[in-house]
Design a protein around this motif. Structure first.
Motif, mmCIF file in Angstrom:
data_model
loop_
_atom_site.group_PDB
_atom_site.id
_atom_site.type_symbol
_atom_site.label_atom_id
_atom_site.label_comp_id
_atom_site.label_asym_id
_atom_site.label_seq_id
_atom_site.Cartn_x
_atom_site.Cartn_y
_atom_site.Cartn_z
ATOM 1 N N TYR A 1 0.826 -1.209 0.000
ATOM 2 C CA TYR A 1 0.000 0.000 0.000
ATOM 3 C C TYR A 1 0.859 1.258 0.000
ATOM 4 O O TYR A 1 0.500 2.262 -0.629
ATOM 5 C CB TYR A 1 -0.953 -0.002 1.197
ATOM 6 C CG TYR A 1 -2.092 0.985 1.058
ATOM 7 C CD1 TYR A 1 -3.075 0.807 0.096
ATOM 8 C CD2 TYR A 1 -2.187 2.095 1.889
ATOM 9 C CE1 TYR A 1 -4.121 1.721 -0.049
ATOM 10 C CE2 TYR A 1 -3.225 3.009 1.762
ATOM 11 C CZ TYR A 1 -4.190 2.811 0.795
ATOM 12 O OH TYR A 1 -5.221 3.721 0.657
ATOM 13 N N THR A 2 2.007 1.194 0.676
ATOM 14 C CA THR A 2 2.948 2.313 0.611
ATOM 15 C C THR A 2 3.358 2.574 -0.834
ATOM 16 O O THR A 2 3.375 3.720 -1.302
ATOM 17 C CB THR A 2 4.198 2.024 1.463
ATOM 18 O OG1 THR A 2 3.820 1.948 2.841
ATOM 19 C CG2 THR A 2 5.246 3.109 1.303
ATOM 20 N N GLY A 3 3.677 1.508 -1.559
ATOM 21 C CA GLY A 3 4.042 1.658 -2.967
ATOM 22 C C GLY A 3 2.904 2.217 -3.801
ATOM 23 O O GLY A 3 3.119 3.083 -4.669
ATOM 24 N N TRP A 4 1.696 1.745 -3.533
ATOM 25 C CA TRP A 4 0.523 2.219 -4.277
ATOM 26 C C TRP A 4 0.292 3.709 -4.012
ATOM 27 O O TRP A 4 0.025 4.487 -4.946
ATOM 28 C CB TRP A 4 -0.694 1.394 -3.862
ATOM 29 C CG TRP A 4 -1.942 1.665 -4.645
ATOM 30 C CD1 TRP A 4 -2.324 1.096 -5.830
ATOM 31 C CD2 TRP A 4 -2.985 2.585 -4.290
ATOM 32 N NE1 TRP A 4 -3.540 1.597 -6.234
ATOM 33 C CE2 TRP A 4 -3.967 2.516 -5.304
ATOM 34 C CE3 TRP A 4 -3.188 3.448 -3.220
ATOM 35 C CZ2 TRP A 4 -5.130 3.276 -5.274
ATOM 36 C CZ3 TRP A 4 -4.342 4.213 -3.185
ATOM 37 C CH2 TRP A 4 -5.302 4.127 -4.208
ATOM 38 N N ASN B 1 2.531 5.919 -3.068
ATOM 39 C CA ASN B 1 3.616 6.675 -3.703
ATOM 40 C C ASN B 1 3.363 6.883 -5.188
ATOM 41 O O ASN B 1 3.612 7.968 -5.733
ATOM 42 C CB ASN B 1 4.952 5.974 -3.476
ATOM 43 C CG ASN B 1 5.576 6.316 -2.138
ATOM 44 O OD1 ASN B 1 5.462 7.447 -1.673
ATOM 45 N ND2 ASN B 1 6.245 5.355 -1.524
ATOM 46 N N GLU B 2 2.881 5.823 -5.856
ATOM 47 C CA GLU B 2 2.586 5.946 -7.283
ATOM 48 C C GLU B 2 1.506 6.996 -7.558
ATOM 49 O O GLU B 2 1.550 7.699 -8.568
ATOM 50 C CB GLU B 2 2.120 4.591 -7.830
ATOM 51 C CG GLU B 2 3.223 3.559 -7.949
ATOM 52 C CD GLU B 2 2.702 2.235 -8.476
ATOM 53 O OE1 GLU B 2 1.497 2.170 -8.829
ATOM 54 O OE2 GLU B 2 3.482 1.266 -8.526
ATOM 55 N N LYS B 3 0.548 7.107 -6.629
ATOM 56 C CA LYS B 3 -0.538 8.068 -6.787
ATOM 57 C C LYS B 3 -0.150 9.467 -6.319
ATOM 58 O O LYS B 3 -0.901 10.428 -6.558
ATOM 59 C CB LYS B 3 -1.770 7.599 -5.995
ATOM 60 C CG LYS B 3 -2.305 6.224 -6.383
ATOM 61 C CD LYS B 3 -2.936 6.247 -7.751
ATOM 62 C CE LYS B 3 -3.554 4.888 -8.088
ATOM 63 N NZ LYS B 3 -4.148 4.867 -9.444
ATOM 64 N N GLY B 4 0.975 9.577 -5.618
ATOM 65 C CA GLY B 4 1.377 10.871 -5.078
ATOM 66 C C GLY B 4 0.622 11.274 -3.830
ATOM 67 O O GLY B 4 0.526 12.462 -3.503
#
Length: 350
Positions: A151-154, A156-159
């Motif tokens: 979820y951290t990665g998700w 980050n991708e969304k800003g």
């Protein structure tokens, strides 16, 4: 970044509540400090409908447990990973009396949905269960580390995520919202575990932090079921065994302790016989437990648009799916949570 809600903390509470807000069409931002103690990452992720020394149905089980699997399955679909593992829990009996008691309870309508079977004899050679045991259903575990990392990665991708230490002194009230650095938010939600104890908004709430320690071990006995008596023993997806946990209100800042390790091993040796036990890792975390063992949901009464969603302690995996819906109703529709979890129960301490 301009958002409807700024969530402080991306543990389990912040993760689930932010996703519910996004689904409701709201914009969110999260602030989370990488590398900070995260009780969610250290927790076993166990959800168990029958708990405690007296083996009673967990508080509000009939409300909480129908929400668990749908919520985590939804997050699996979003992130494309496996995070929830429904597994039976096997709890050995310690006496004939306990065996008889559970034979009686097995016919109780209130327990029927959570009891798979009552065994009158031993299930495993490796387990100390001469009187048999009870096999519970509608339980299992969530791989919290996998969930939070993905979820951290998700985010980050969304800003949507700012990875830094939150400094409340830098928070500026502006019109009907707040400014924090480059973030402008209409509302704040404190989901940051024991970090909320230092907030000027919520330092009056009666947190009762508890240190928990767990071990990851390797041994040949790897049952599908979770074994739980005195300690839990879970076969994880990678084949390692997670064992715990301790509950200490002392030495909250000292990290894993030799006493905690010794306590877990002593209880494990009484539960499971093994000659090939190898300790791989020893972890600890501070759980944001509360004095009355109920979570903190609600709005700070002396400031506009400041909320808390916190205090889930050791049972966050079970509590957060249901109470995140309750919190959403407060945030979106202004519907107050029930008195038992509403921070209004402590307003006299402000």
């Amino acid at each position: 970044m301009e958002v409807d809600f700024l969530l402080i903390g991306q543990g389990l509470a912040g993760t689930v509540l932010s996703q519910r807000l996004l689904k409701a069409g709201k914009t969110v931002g999260l602030i989370d400090e990488p590398g900070k103690n995260k009780s969610s990452r250290v927790a076993a992720g166990l959800y168990n409908p029958v708990t405690g020394r007296k083996m009673v149905k967990t508080w509000n089980a009939d409300l909480l447990f129908p929400e668990i699997i749908p919520l985590y399955r939804e997050l699996e679909d979003l992130l494309g990973i496996k995070i929830i593992y429904p597994r039976p829990i096997y709890r050995p009996f310690v006496s004939i009396e306990e065996q008889n008691e559970w034979m009686g309870k097995s016919g109780d309508e209130g327990f029927r949905g959570y009891i798979e079977t009552v065994r009158m004899s031993s299930k495993y050679d490796e387990v100390n269960d001469p009187y048999g045991g009870i096999l519970l259903k509608n339980c299992g575990f969530v791989d919290l580390a996998a969930l939070l990392d993905a979820y951290t990665g998700w985010l980050n991708e969304k800003g949507f995520l700012v990875q830094s230490t939150f400094d409340e002194d830098k928070l500026i009230r502006k019109d009907d919202g707040f400014i924090y650095g480059e973030i402008k938010a209409k509302n704040l939600i404190y989901c940051n575990g024991i970090g909320a104890m230092k907030s000027r908004f919520f330092d009056w709430l009666p947190f009762a932090p508890v240190k928990g320690e767990i071990l990851e071990i390797n041994e040949e006995f790897k049952p599908y079921e979770i074994i739980n008596r005195g300690v839990f023993r879970i076969t994880m997806p990678d084949g390692l065994i997670r064992v715990g946990s301790t509950y200490s209100r002392h030495d909250l800042d000292t990290g894993p302790s030799s006493q905690g390790k010794r306590t877990i091993l002593e209880k494990l040796e009484k539960l499971v016989h093994a000659s090939d036990r190898e300790i791989i890792q020893h972890k600890s975390g501070i759980r944001p437990a509360t004095r009355d063992r109920r979570p903190f949901l609600g709005k700070y009464p002396q400031e506009k648009n400041v909320y808390i969603f916190n205090g889930f302690g050791a049972k966050g995996v079970s509590l957060v799916p249901y109470f995140s819906k309750v919190m959403l109703d407060l945030l979106i529709h202004g519907e107050e949570p029930e008195k038992g979890v509403n921070i209004s129960r402590f307003f006299k301490y402000i």
